[in-house]
Design a protein around this motif. Structure first.
Motif, mmCIF file in Angstrom:
data_model
loop_
_atom_site.group_PDB
_atom_site.id
_atom_site.type_symbol
_atom_site.label_atom_id
_atom_site.label_comp_id
_atom_site.label_asym_id
_atom_site.label_seq_id
_atom_site.Cartn_x
_atom_site.Cartn_y
_atom_site.Cartn_z
ATOM 1 N N ASN A 43 36.134 47.745 54.193
ATOM 2 C CA ASN A 43 35.601 47.453 52.866
ATOM 3 C C ASN A 43 36.362 48.240 51.798
ATOM 4 O O ASN A 43 36.708 47.692 50.747
ATOM 5 C CB ASN A 43 34.111 47.777 52.811
ATOM 6 C CG ASN A 43 33.479 47.366 51.511
ATOM 7 O OD1 ASN A 43 33.689 46.264 51.043
ATOM 8 N ND2 ASN A 43 32.710 48.264 50.917
ATOM 9 N N ASP A 44 36.629 49.522 52.068
ATOM 10 C CA ASP A 44 37.385 50.338 51.109
ATOM 11 C C ASP A 44 38.785 49.767 50.897
ATOM 12 O O ASP A 44 39.278 49.724 49.761
ATOM 13 C CB ASP A 44 37.475 51.785 51.595
ATOM 14 C CG ASP A 44 36.132 52.498 51.565
ATOM 15 O OD1 ASP A 44 35.200 51.991 50.892
ATOM 16 O OD2 ASP A 44 36.005 53.554 52.218
ATOM 17 N N ASP A 45 39.422 49.329 51.991
ATOM 18 C CA ASP A 45 40.753 48.742 51.891
ATOM 19 C C ASP A 45 40.728 47.469 51.050
ATOM 20 O O ASP A 45 41.567 47.274 50.167
ATOM 21 C CB ASP A 45 41.299 48.450 53.288
ATOM 22 C CG ASP A 45 42.691 47.857 53.245
ATOM 23 O OD1 ASP A 45 43.568 48.445 52.583
ATOM 24 O OD2 ASP A 45 42.904 46.796 53.878
ATOM 25 N N LEU A 46 39.758 46.608 51.311
ATOM 26 C CA LEU A 46 39.646 45.364 50.541
ATOM 27 C C LEU A 46 39.338 45.641 49.072
ATOM 28 O O LEU A 46 39.847 44.953 48.185
ATOM 29 C CB LEU A 46 38.579 44.458 51.151
ATOM 30 C CG LEU A 46 38.944 43.850 52.505
ATOM 31 C CD1 LEU A 46 37.739 43.121 53.089
ATOM 32 C CD2 LEU A 46 40.122 42.905 52.378
ATOM 33 N N GLN A 47 38.516 46.650 48.813
ATOM 34 C CA GLN A 47 38.206 47.011 47.431
ATOM 35 C C GLN A 47 39.470 47.480 46.711
ATOM 36 O O GLN A 47 39.707 47.132 45.559
ATOM 37 C CB GLN A 47 37.137 48.107 47.390
ATOM 38 C CG GLN A 47 36.639 48.403 45.993
ATOM 39 C CD GLN A 47 35.957 47.217 45.337
ATOM 40 O OE1 GLN A 47 35.118 46.571 45.955
ATOM 41 N NE2 GLN A 47 36.296 46.928 44.111
ATOM 42 N N GLN A 49 42.547 46.565 47.455
ATOM 43 C CA GLN A 49 43.368 45.377 47.213
ATOM 44 C C GLN A 49 42.849 44.578 46.027
ATOM 45 O O GLN A 49 43.632 44.079 45.216
ATOM 46 C CB GLN A 49 43.395 44.502 48.464
ATOM 47 C CG GLN A 49 44.150 45.098 49.624
ATOM 48 C CD GLN A 49 44.089 44.210 50.855
ATOM 49 O OE1 GLN A 49 43.807 43.021 50.769
ATOM 50 N NE2 GLN A 49 44.351 44.789 52.017
ATOM 51 N N LEU A 50 41.544 44.463 45.920
ATOM 52 C CA LEU A 50 40.940 43.734 44.803
ATOM 53 C C LEU A 50 41.249 44.428 43.480
ATOM 54 O O LEU A 50 41.610 43.764 42.496
ATOM 55 C CB LEU A 50 39.429 43.625 45.002
ATOM 56 C CG LEU A 50 38.652 42.867 43.933
ATOM 57 C CD1 LEU A 50 39.140 41.424 43.827
ATOM 58 C CD2 LEU A 50 37.169 42.906 44.243
ATOM 59 N N ASP A 51 41.150 45.751 43.455
ATOM 60 C CA ASP A 51 41.473 46.493 42.233
ATOM 61 C C ASP A 51 42.932 46.289 41.836
ATOM 62 O O ASP A 51 43.249 46.109 40.658
ATOM 63 C CB ASP A 51 41.178 47.984 42.427
ATOM 64 C CG ASP A 51 39.694 48.280 42.553
ATOM 65 O OD1 ASP A 51 38.870 47.412 42.188
ATOM 66 O OD2 ASP A 51 39.356 49.379 43.039
ATOM 67 N N THR A 52 43.831 46.294 42.828
ATOM 68 C CA THR A 52 45.254 46.070 42.554
ATOM 69 C C THR A 52 45.471 44.679 41.973
ATOM 70 O O THR A 52 46.219 44.515 40.999
ATOM 71 C CB THR A 52 46.072 46.230 43.857
ATOM 72 O OG1 THR A 52 45.895 47.559 44.349
ATOM 73 C CG2 THR A 52 47.539 45.970 43.619
#
Length: 88
Positions: A43-47, A49-52
């Motif tokens: 979830n942290d990784d996906l978050q 990526q979403l922020d990027t």
């Protein structure tokens, strides 16, 4: 004496089964905890990526707005340069 052996055997089987079940429960909780930690990391990784992607979208939107203003004001060539980090 045979009845006593049978009772002791039955108690032994019940205790062994109970201890096996308790061991399985303990292992299962550890497995669930590891799964939760892995999902939280994902979830942290996906978050991230979403922020990027959001930042990249903002840079693209700003560049498009700059190009649109340039065209709307009939400024002609050369067009404003694209920022270096527009695709990163």
């Amino acid at each position: 004496m045979t009845e006593m052996t049978w009772v002791i055997g039955a108690i032994g089987v019940a205790v062994t089964g109970a201890l096996g079940f308790l061991g399985w429960i303990g292992t299962r909780k550890t497995s669930d905890r590891e799964r939760i930690v892995a999902l939280e990391e994902r979830n942290d990784d996906l978050q991230g990526q979403l922020d990027t992607e959001r930042r990249r979208g903002v840079r693209k939107d700003e560049f498009i707005a700059k190009q649109s203003r340039h065209i709307a004001l009939n400024l002609g060539p050369p067009a404003p340069d694209a920022p270096d980090n527009i695709f990163t």
